[in-house]
Design an enzyme around this catalytic site. Sequence first.
Site, mmCIF file in Angstrom:
data_model
loop_
_atom_site.group_PDB
_atom_site.id
_atom_site.type_symbol
_atom_site.label_atom_id
_atom_site.label_comp_id
_atom_site.label_asym_id
_atom_site.label_seq_id
_atom_site.Cartn_x
_atom_site.Cartn_y
_atom_site.Cartn_z
ATOM 1 N N GLN A 170 -4.870 -1.627 9.754
ATOM 2 C CA GLN A 170 -4.673 -2.933 9.117
ATOM 3 C C GLN A 170 -5.221 -4.038 10.024
ATOM 4 O O GLN A 170 -4.955 -4.061 11.219
ATOM 5 C CB GLN A 170 -3.167 -3.143 8.833
ATOM 6 N N LYS A 214 0.843 -1.206 0.000
ATOM 7 C CA LYS A 214 0.000 0.000 0.000
ATOM 8 C C LYS A 214 0.873 1.249 0.000
ATOM 9 O O LYS A 214 0.609 2.204 -0.731
ATOM 10 C CB LYS A 214 -0.942 -0.006 1.218
ATOM 11 N N ASP A 265 -11.235 2.598 4.223
ATOM 12 C CA ASP A 265 -11.464 1.149 4.116
ATOM 13 C C ASP A 265 -12.963 0.829 4.051
ATOM 14 O O ASP A 265 -13.338 -0.319 3.836
ATOM 15 C CB ASP A 265 -10.853 0.431 5.325
HETATM 16 N N1 GUN Z 1 -6.782 -7.056 6.095
HETATM 17 C C1 GUN Z 1 -7.108 -7.785 5.013
HETATM 18 N N2 GUN Z 1 -7.681 -6.999 4.063
HETATM 19 C C2 GUN Z 1 -7.711 -5.754 4.577
HETATM 20 C C3 GUN Z 1 -8.185 -4.501 4.078
HETATM 21 O O1 GUN Z 1 -8.707 -4.368 2.963
HETATM 22 N N3 GUN Z 1 -8.039 -3.450 4.917
HETATM 23 C C4 GUN Z 1 -7.478 -3.563 6.146
HETATM 24 N N4 GUN Z 1 -7.391 -2.475 6.904
HETATM 25 N N5 GUN Z 1 -7.048 -4.702 6.636
HETATM 26 C C5 GUN Z 1 -7.154 -5.793 5.857
#
Ligand code: GUN
Length: 281
Positions: free
Chosen positions: A94, A50, A117
Amino acid sequence: MRAKLINGKEMAENIKISLKKQISEFAYPPQLAIVMVGNDDASAVYVRNKQKAAAQIGMVSHFHHLDEDIREEEVIKIIQQLNEDSEVNGIIVQLPLPKHLNTHNIINSISPFKDVDGFHPINTGMLQNNQQPYFVAATPLGIMKMLNGIYSDLSGKSVTIIGASMIVGRPLATLLLNQGCTVSITHSQTKNIKQYTGTADIVISACGVANLVKQDWIKAGAVLIDVGINRTKEGKLCGDIDFEDVKDKAFAITPVPGGVGPMTVAMLLLNTVNAYILQRG
Ligand code: GUN
């Protein structure tokens, strides 16, 4: 091989090119805050991806790496500071979080206007009500972009999702329903998942079981979307769908890697650019 490959990597690159151009015309770069608690290996890889993608398009990311044993109130305090920081446009935490932290309490503390998100109940609730949310979760959003690239109209399609998570299965089911699909959500307690996948026009698997979906689980000509990122006993990266087994029966399939994963990252960046526009007008 009969199935067409759905090239998520290429779609994501094109989206990033247009976001980069859009950002170059902004007065300031958009800023994304990434909060990670502890040292989960997979999470560390996703976060690095990311950050790398943000940098590629001229977006600023701030990584807040918090101790594994941090108290919940401390995490919420940091999020509140980010909510109040007018330089920060988007905030993500996350997942998964360490067991002692309540994921809902932490997600609910993010401002819905910075929740890139799309996990905050205001955003998921608006989605449920078929109202336009401020943000939609990145993985489901990326999958919808892929499906909308294949079908000019999704209404009337039957879709089976494997996995009922907050991150993928639930928001995705709602997005599909809002576009007129008939959706079955199957999960670990579903008896005979095959019965649901076997009649579906579209099968989407997000359950994290390596090579679960076999040729006899799908109908001929089905479109298959694989959200899984797993490793076989031999250590090879693979999805939830047994690619080699289904490739002559399906109409189209996303590869692992190079399918859903890159689109998820691109959609997070898109949401953050939209957050910047929302906040700066
Ligand atoms: N863990 C697995 N997929 C995601 C996601 O799309 N966002 C976040 N914050 N954590 C994750």
